[in-house]
Design a protein around this motif. Sequence first.
Motif, PDB file in Angstrom:
ATOM      1  N   ARG A 185       0.831  -1.210   0.000  1.00 26.87           N
ATOM      2  CA  ARG A 185       0.000   0.000   0.000  1.00 26.87           C
ATOM      3  C   ARG A 185       0.864   1.259   0.000  1.00 26.87           C
ATOM      4  N   GLU A 186       1.939   1.219   0.761  1.00 26.64           N
ATOM      5  CA  GLU A 186       2.797   2.402   0.887  1.00 26.64           C
ATOM      6  C   GLU A 186       3.586   2.688  -0.385  1.00 26.64           C
TER       7      GLU A 186
ATOM      8  N   ILE B 185       4.553  -3.960  -6.641  1.00 28.52           N
ATOM      9  CA  ILE B 185       4.441  -5.379  -6.316  1.00 28.52           C
ATOM     10  C   ILE B 185       5.455  -5.742  -5.238  1.00 28.52           C
ATOM     11  N   VAL B 186       5.018  -6.513  -4.261  1.00 27.74           N
ATOM     12  CA  VAL B 186       5.877  -6.957  -3.161  1.00 27.74           C
ATOM     13  C   VAL B 186       5.973  -8.476  -3.197  1.00 27.74           C
ATOM     14  N   HIS B 187       7.193  -8.985  -3.093  1.00 27.87           N
ATOM     15  CA  HIS B 187       7.424 -10.436  -3.104  1.00 27.87           C
ATOM     16  C   HIS B 187       8.044 -10.901  -1.792  1.00 27.87           C
TER      17      HIS B 187
ATOM     18  N   ASN C 112      -0.119  -4.927  -7.080  1.00 30.09           N
ATOM     19  CA  ASN C 112      -0.660  -3.573  -7.059  1.00 30.09           C
ATOM     20  C   ASN C 112      -1.784  -3.479  -8.079  1.00 30.09           C
ATOM     21  N   GLN C 113      -2.235  -2.295  -8.331  1.00 34.44           N
ATOM     22  CA  GLN C 113      -3.384  -2.115  -9.214  1.00 34.44           C
ATOM     23  C   GLN C 113      -3.006  -1.906 -10.679  1.00 34.44           C
ATOM     24  N   SER C 114      -1.710  -1.923 -10.979  1.00 41.14           N
ATOM     25  CA  SER C 114      -1.290  -1.662 -12.348  1.00 41.14           C
ATOM     26  C   SER C 114      -1.458  -2.916 -13.199  1.00 41.14           C
ATOM     27  N   THR C 115      -1.215  -2.765 -14.478  1.00 42.33           N
ATOM     28  CA  THR C 115      -1.335  -3.891 -15.412  1.00 42.33           C
ATOM     29  C   THR C 115       0.019  -4.535 -15.672  1.00 42.33           C
TER      30      THR C 115
ATOM     31  N   THR D 192       8.992  -4.440  -6.393  1.00 39.39           N
ATOM     32  CA  THR D 192       9.278  -4.563  -7.822  1.00 39.39           C
ATOM     33  C   THR D 192       8.331  -3.702  -8.639  1.00 39.39           C
ATOM     34  N   GLY D 193       8.890  -3.045  -9.657  1.00 37.27           N
ATOM     35  CA  GLY D 193       8.049  -2.222 -10.512  1.00 37.27           C
ATOM     36  C   GLY D 193       8.678  -2.009 -11.871  1.00 37.27           C
TER      37      GLY D 193
END
Length: 254
Positions: free
Chosen positions: A92-93, A97-99, A116-119, A217-218
């Motif tokens: 959330r912060e 993406i968190v693994h 997360n909310q992205s594609t 990760t992003g």
Amino acid sequence: MVQSVDRALRILELLKEHPRGQGVTEVANSLQVAKSTAHRLLISLERHGYVQKVGKESTYHLGLKFIEMNYFVVKYLNIIEAARPLLEKLGRETEEIVHLVMLDDQEVVYIDKVDNQSTIRIYSQVGRRAPLYCTGVGKCILAYRNEEEILRYLNQVQFKRFTEHTFVRAEELVKELHMVKINGFSYDNEEHELGIRCVAAPIFDYKGEVRYAVSVTGQLHRMTDEILDHTIPKLLETVEEISMKMGFQKKLYK
């Protein structure tokens, strides 16, 4: 071989359903095989600790090996239970993406993931494996192995170039691992997948050992140096809290 494995697994299921045990004849009848075949399978399972012969009746029961196996399964489940709320908070912060991964031989296994909310679409999913040398989570686990273990890994691993940024020389990787120990975290700068960047940090257990790690990760255009400057403190706070839940007593970061 496949038939033997199938029969052995059926024996284990049979003994689970009969806690008072089963004799060779009963096992043979249940599997619809000759007594000699059932006996050979039972002897093999007994040799490895998965069944044990008890009493004058020579009945077979599930062996002590399952206590050992249960220990590792429970240990594996506990880390997910302990980490999950903190992983969600970190997700959330950071809005990335968190693994959560664990070490398994010479690879990491993804055991939990907060999307997360992205594609964004990336390689990882729960249950997938990845090398140590070209992932942020892998490098921060490898960095905290002892010198003998690192040397053994370097002698055994077969470097594969996933991208133009992948470390494929031992000297480069050793230098990178040294920096990880100094900083307390590691990066994956498109080393495993083009267009993807992550930062990772280790989790310490009650023995002070590192077998787990967390990453954020992003996409490359989102994970800028400026964004990472804000992300890293949140990541370090998260792994410190998880480490404390796992019994680690020392303060990791100031």
